[in-house]
Design a protein around this motif. Structure first.
Motif, PDB file in Angstrom:
ATOM      1  N   THR A  45      32.729  46.817  47.843  1.00  0.00           N
ATOM      2  CA  THR A  45      31.567  47.343  47.388  1.00  0.00           C
ATOM      3  C   THR A  45      31.458  48.678  46.721  1.00  0.00           C
ATOM      4  OG1 THR A  45      30.611  47.828  49.458  1.00  0.00           O
ATOM      5  CG2 THR A  45      30.144  45.679  48.667  1.00  0.00           C
ATOM      6  N   ALA A  46      32.136  49.555  47.576  1.00  0.00           N
ATOM      7  CA  ALA A  46      32.301  50.979  47.079  1.00  0.00           C
ATOM      8  C   ALA A  46      33.100  50.990  45.918  1.00  0.00           C
ATOM      9  CB  ALA A  46      33.013  51.784  48.431  1.00  0.00           C
ATOM     10  N   TRP A  47      34.235  50.235  45.829  1.00  0.00           N
ATOM     11  CA  TRP A  47      35.012  50.323  44.638  1.00  0.00           C
ATOM     12  C   TRP A  47      34.447  49.672  43.289  1.00  0.00           C
ATOM     13  CZ3 TRP A  47      36.978  45.570  42.231  1.00  0.00           C
ATOM     14  CH2 TRP A  47      37.482  45.878  41.208  1.00  0.00           C
ATOM     15  N   ALA A  48      33.286  48.829  43.562  1.00  0.00           N
ATOM     16  CA  ALA A  48      32.754  48.165  42.479  1.00  0.00           C
ATOM     17  C   ALA A  48      31.715  48.925  42.101  1.00  0.00           C
ATOM     18  CB  ALA A  48      32.212  46.714  42.867  1.00  0.00           C
ATOM     19  N   ARG A  49      31.180  49.726  42.739  1.00  0.00           N
ATOM     20  CA  ARG A  49      30.100  50.521  42.152  1.00  0.00           C
ATOM     21  C   ARG A  49      30.460  51.787  41.337  1.00  0.00           C
ATOM     22  NH1 ARG A  49      28.909  51.666  47.915  1.00  0.00           N
ATOM     23  NH2 ARG A  49      27.397  50.121  48.769  1.00  0.00           N
ATOM     24  N   ALA A  50      31.779  52.045  40.995  1.00  0.00           N
ATOM     25  CA  ALA A  50      32.195  52.836  40.017  1.00  0.00           C
ATOM     26  C   ALA A  50      32.626  52.043  38.720  1.00  0.00           C
ATOM     27  CB  ALA A  50      33.477  53.512  40.562  1.00  0.00           C
ATOM     28  N   LEU A  51      32.542  50.885  38.519  1.00  0.00           N
ATOM     29  CA  LEU A  51      32.686  49.752  37.628  1.00  0.00           C
ATOM     30  C   LEU A  51      31.738  49.688  36.478  1.00  0.00           C
ATOM     31  CD1 LEU A  51      35.302  47.419  39.153  1.00  0.00           C
ATOM     32  CD2 LEU A  51      35.999  49.446  37.859  1.00  0.00           C
ATOM     33  N   PRO A  52      31.504  49.704  35.349  1.00  0.00           N
ATOM     34  CA  PRO A  52      30.561  49.115  34.557  1.00  0.00           C
ATOM     35  C   PRO A  52      30.300  47.508  34.705  1.00  0.00           C
ATOM     36  CG  PRO A  52      32.554  49.598  33.189  1.00  0.00           C
ATOM     37  CD  PRO A  52      32.917  49.812  34.518  1.00  0.00           C
ATOM     38  N   ILE A  53      29.769  47.178  35.665  1.00  0.00           N
ATOM     39  CA  ILE A  53      29.564  45.661  35.747  1.00  0.00           C
ATOM     40  C   ILE A  53      28.151  45.589  35.550  1.00  0.00           C
ATOM     41  CG2 ILE A  53      29.523  43.704  37.510  1.00  0.00           C
ATOM     42  CD1 ILE A  53      31.651  45.072  39.092  1.00  0.00           C
ATOM     43  N   PRO A  54      27.747  44.770  34.629  1.00  0.00           N
ATOM     44  CA  PRO A  54      26.441  44.337  34.487  1.00  0.00           C
ATOM     45  C   PRO A  54      25.644  43.607  35.678  1.00  0.00           C
ATOM     46  CG  PRO A  54      27.745  43.738  32.641  1.00  0.00           C
ATOM     47  CD  PRO A  54      28.773  43.955  33.903  1.00  0.00           C
ATOM     48  N   THR A  55      24.547  43.880  35.681  1.00  0.00           N
ATOM     49  CA  THR A  55      23.750  43.546  36.618  1.00  0.00           C
ATOM     50  C   THR A  55      23.495  42.077  36.725  1.00  0.00           C
ATOM     51  OG1 THR A  55      22.015  45.576  36.546  1.00  0.00           O
ATOM     52  CG2 THR A  55      21.283  43.606  37.749  1.00  0.00           C
ATOM     53  N   ALA A  56      23.247  41.449  35.432  1.00  0.00           N
ATOM     54  CA  ALA A  56      23.317  40.190  35.563  1.00  0.00           C
ATOM     55  C   ALA A  56      24.769  39.435  36.069  1.00  0.00           C
ATOM     56  CB  ALA A  56      23.095  39.460  34.003  1.00  0.00           C
ATOM     57  N   LEU A  57      25.901  39.917  35.520  1.00  0.00           N
ATOM     58  CA  LEU A  57      27.137  39.635  35.912  1.00  0.00           C
ATOM     59  C   LEU A  57      27.265  39.623  37.474  1.00  0.00           C
ATOM     60  CD1 LEU A  57      29.968  38.383  35.362  1.00  0.00           C
ATOM     61  CD2 LEU A  57      30.550  40.757  34.918  1.00  0.00           C
ATOM     62  N   ALA A  58      26.826  40.877  38.159  1.00  0.00           N
ATOM     63  CA  ALA A  58      26.709  41.021  39.628  1.00  0.00           C
ATOM     64  C   ALA A  58      25.830  39.935  40.400  1.00  0.00           C
ATOM     65  CB  ALA A  58      26.396  42.567  40.027  1.00  0.00           C
ATOM     66  N   TRP A  59      24.805  39.576  39.809  1.00  0.00           N
ATOM     67  CA  TRP A  59      24.087  38.736  40.530  1.00  0.00           C
ATOM     68  C   TRP A  59      24.723  37.169  40.445  1.00  0.00           C
ATOM     69  CZ3 TRP A  59      19.703  38.783  43.680  1.00  0.00           C
ATOM     70  CH2 TRP A  59      19.153  40.137  43.823  1.00  0.00           C
ATOM     71  N   THR A  60      25.314  36.910  39.096  1.00  0.00           N
ATOM     72  CA  THR A  60      25.997  35.563  39.063  1.00  0.00           C
ATOM     73  C   THR A  60      27.210  35.659  40.118  1.00  0.00           C
ATOM     74  OG1 THR A  60      25.517  35.614  36.856  1.00  0.00           O
ATOM     75  CG2 THR A  60      27.373  34.184  37.636  1.00  0.00           C
ATOM     76  N   ALA A  61      27.823  36.747  40.312  1.00  0.00           N
ATOM     77  CA  ALA A  61      29.047  36.573  41.403  1.00  0.00           C
ATOM     78  C   ALA A  61      28.480  36.454  42.809  1.00  0.00           C
ATOM     79  CB  ALA A  61      29.683  37.870  41.360  1.00  0.00           C
ATOM     80  N   ASP A  62      27.214  36.984  43.084  1.00  0.00           N
ATOM     81  CA  ASP A  62      26.576  36.753  44.216  1.00  0.00           C
ATOM     82  C   ASP A  62      26.189  35.508  44.618  1.00  0.00           C
ATOM     83  OD1 ASP A  62      27.112  39.425  45.076  1.00  0.00           O
ATOM     84  OD2 ASP A  62      25.291  40.364  44.163  1.00  0.00           O
ATOM     85  N   ALA A  63      25.582  34.926  43.370  1.00  0.00           N
ATOM     86  CA  ALA A  63      25.121  33.367  43.591  1.00  0.00           C
ATOM     87  C   ALA A  63      26.454  32.600  43.801  1.00  0.00           C
ATOM     88  CB  ALA A  63      24.269  33.075  42.349  1.00  0.00           C
ATOM     89  N   LEU A  64      27.629  33.032  43.237  1.00  0.00           N
ATOM     90  CA  LEU A  64      28.835  32.069  43.033  1.00  0.00           C
ATOM     91  C   LEU A  64      29.253  32.206  44.754  1.00  0.00           C
ATOM     92  CD1 LEU A  64      31.079  30.383  41.801  1.00  0.00           C
ATOM     93  CD2 LEU A  64      32.067  32.462  41.257  1.00  0.00           C
ATOM     94  N   VAL A  65      29.475  33.223  45.081  1.00  0.00           N
ATOM     95  CA  VAL A  65      29.886  33.353  46.586  1.00  0.00           C
ATOM     96  C   VAL A  65      29.012  32.560  47.474  1.00  0.00           C
ATOM     97  CG1 VAL A  65      30.427  35.036  48.445  1.00  0.00           C
ATOM     98  CG2 VAL A  65      31.268  35.505  45.789  1.00  0.00           C
ATOM     99  N   ALA A  66      27.736  32.969  47.389  1.00  0.00           N
ATOM    100  CA  ALA A  66      26.797  32.390  48.201  1.00  0.00           C
ATOM    101  C   ALA A  66      26.850  30.624  48.187  1.00  0.00           C
ATOM    102  CB  ALA A  66      25.305  32.475  47.923  1.00  0.00           C
ATOM    103  N   GLY A  67      27.160  30.218  46.832  1.00  0.00           N
ATOM    104  CA  GLY A  67      27.385  28.868  46.747  1.00  0.00           C
ATOM    105  C   GLY A  67      28.508  28.199  47.629  1.00  0.00           C
ATOM    106  N   LEU A  68      29.512  28.962  47.809  1.00  0.00           N
ATOM    107  CA  LEU A  68      30.577  28.477  48.553  1.00  0.00           C
ATOM    108  C   LEU A  68      30.230  27.841  50.001  1.00  0.00           C
ATOM    109  CD1 LEU A  68      33.383  30.982  47.657  1.00  0.00           C
ATOM    110  CD2 LEU A  68      33.318  28.712  46.817  1.00  0.00           C
ATOM    111  N   LEU A  69      29.416  28.596  50.505  1.00  0.00           N
ATOM    112  CA  LEU A  69      28.884  28.175  51.801  1.00  0.00           C
ATOM    113  C   LEU A  69      27.534  27.224  51.541  1.00  0.00           C
ATOM    114  CD1 LEU A  69      29.164  31.328  53.943  1.00  0.00           C
ATOM    115  CD2 LEU A  69      30.519  29.282  54.040  1.00  0.00           C
ATOM    116  N   VAL A  70      26.521  27.374  50.669  1.00  0.00           N
ATOM    117  CA  VAL A  70      25.682  26.512  50.683  1.00  0.00           C
ATOM    118  C   VAL A  70      25.809  25.262  49.992  1.00  0.00           C
ATOM    119  CG1 VAL A  70      23.388  26.493  49.547  1.00  0.00           C
ATOM    120  CG2 VAL A  70      23.979  28.574  50.408  1.00  0.00           C
ATOM    121  N   GLY A  71      26.878  25.069  49.328  1.00  0.00           N
ATOM    122  CA  GLY A  71      27.397  23.972  48.676  1.00  0.00           C
ATOM    123  C   GLY A  71      27.639  22.932  49.746  1.00  0.00           C
ATOM    124  N   PRO A  72      28.736  23.019  50.786  1.00  0.00           N
ATOM    125  CA  PRO A  72      28.953  22.127  51.756  1.00  0.00           C
ATOM    126  C   PRO A  72      27.778  21.817  52.503  1.00  0.00           C
ATOM    127  CG  PRO A  72      30.544  23.826  51.548  1.00  0.00           C
ATOM    128  CD  PRO A  72      29.444  24.414  50.601  1.00  0.00           C
TER     129      PRO A  72
END
Length: 406
Positions: free
Chosen positions: A95-122
């Motif tokens: 998280t500290a490393w990613a704050r310095a990157l130009p990551i769009p907000t929509a892309l960051a939320w998509t990544a969070d939803a993807l990671v959450a889906g790894l556990l919510v899916g099963p």
């Protein structure tokens, strides 16, 4: 077998692989525990999988406040794996490393939803199987509200996924300036465990308070003494508060929240076990739930204390005081939540007429629970031996508790 298709964007692939690797590491660390738990509790786990969707489906027959509360609780249950594993799924260094990157907000939320889906899916697949079982059984109470029950279950899964995504997104937020200033000690932030901050805070308090500084013995006498003088007992209590209690609530340490949830779950288990309202869930199942929550509460609390003690041991070895009373006292304090649950159960049972239960078995359950909790805290076993002790304790308490009520 074809491997699952990975996302296209590099940041999404990074988050996906990092979360997948963290989950594989977590499962590998639980290998011994899973083997014994599956061997001992396979029938119970299969029954829980079949029952997992039942509370929300049955809640559709109740008034809307109870149905809404059950829906919220079910959504929290769906998000709970992500809440408990959020540090592994999105480490603080990333998280500290990613704050310095130009990551769009929509892309960051998509990544969070993807990671959450790894556990919510099963978990969603388990809910689907549970719903399928009850729809196949087609009981009379389900027929008028089948559509509402299915819709509520799907809605709880979506709300749980959203909550899990928000929890992961919260980790991307930088520290507030006031919080960062409060956590700073000599210009440095503490590690995730909070040990550095606790040690520095204790040293500053001792330097600022002449009474605490005068109470500390010199280094030579501390090496010869097995226990600290009685005048240091308040100082040891202050050390326990700073070195064991406060770190459980600081930074990314989830021990405090975890123990609070387990304590509330264990208290709710004994209340429902004594109350055992007329519902679809048998009384013996409430007893098994209360027994399991009590054992997990003691096991996880003692494990958190042992991990903190291992971190503090090299530091305490160089301090001019006897560390053994402090460490033993911290382990003894981990028994207090279990004692609170047992006292609550005893007080509730004292208000129940003796014609409704078997007093000898109630006393046997209390003694067995106290002995099991004391063994978990007092014995120094190997990881596999500890898992065996926890599993056998839960089995014995469940067997005794299933025969308590007449």
């Amino acid at each position: 077998m074809t491997p699952p298709r990975q996302p296209c964007h590099p940041y999404l692939r990074l988050r996906y692989r990092m979360a997948r690797h963290a989950l594989l590491q977590f499962l590998a660390s639980l290998k011994n525990s899973l083997e014994i738990l599956l061997f001992c509790f396979m029938p119970v786990l299969l029954g829980l999988f079949a029952m997992i969707a039942l509370p929300l489906m049955a809640a559709m027959t109740l008034a809307w406040p109870y149905a809404a509360a059950t829906l919220a609780a079910q959504a929290l249950l769906v998000a709970m794996p992500v809440i408990l594993l959020r540090r592994r799924l999105h480490p603080a260094a990333c998280t500290a490393w990613a704050r310095a990157l130009p990551i769009p907000t929509a892309l960051a939320w998509t990544a969070d939803a993807l990671v959450a889906g790894l556990l919510v899916g099963p978990l969603a697949a388990v809910y689907a199987v549970s719903m399928g079982i009850w729809l196949y059984q087609w009981p009379l109470w389900l027929r008028p509200i089948a559509g509402q029950a299915v819709a509520a279950t799907v809605l709880s899964l979506l709300l749980g996924w959203l909550l899990a995504t928000v929890v992961l997104a919260q980790r991307r937020q930088p520290l507030l300036p006031s919080r960062a200033a409060g956590l700073a000690v000599d210009g440095q932030l503490p590690a995730d465990t909070g040990v550095q901050y606790a040690l520095a805070e204790t040293a500053n308090a001792q330097a600022a308070d002449p009474a605490l500084a005068a109470a500390a013995p010199d280094r030579a006498s501390a090496r010869q003494a097995r226990y600290a003088p009685s005048t240091l007992r308040p100082f040891y209590l202050a050390l326990w508060h700073r070195l064991f209690w406060l770190p459980c609530w600081r930074a990314d340490n989830a021990a405090g929240v975890q123990q609070t949830i387990l304590l509330l779950a264990a208290l709710a288990g004994v209340v429902l076990w004594v109350w055992h309202p007329a519902a679809l869930i048998p009384t013996a199942l409430w007893g098994a739930y209360a027994s399991l929550m009590l054992i997990l509460l003691t096991d996880r609390g003692d494990k958190a204390v042992r991990e903190q003690s291992a971190l503090l041991h090299p530091v305490l070895a160089s301090w001019p005081l006897a560390a053994r009373p402090l460490l033993l006292g911290a382990r003894a304090f981990s028994l207090l939540p279990a004692l609170l649950v047992l006292a609550t159960f005893a007080l509730l049972m004292a208000r129940v007429p003796q014609q409704a239960y078997k007093p000898q078995l109630v006393q046997g359950w209390l003694l067995a629970a106290l002995a099991a909790s004391s063994a978990i805290v007092g014995l120094n076993l190997s990881p596999r031996g500890r898992v065996v002790l926890v599993a056998l304790s839960a089995l014995i308490l469940t067997a005794i508790g299933s025969e308590v009520w007449k």
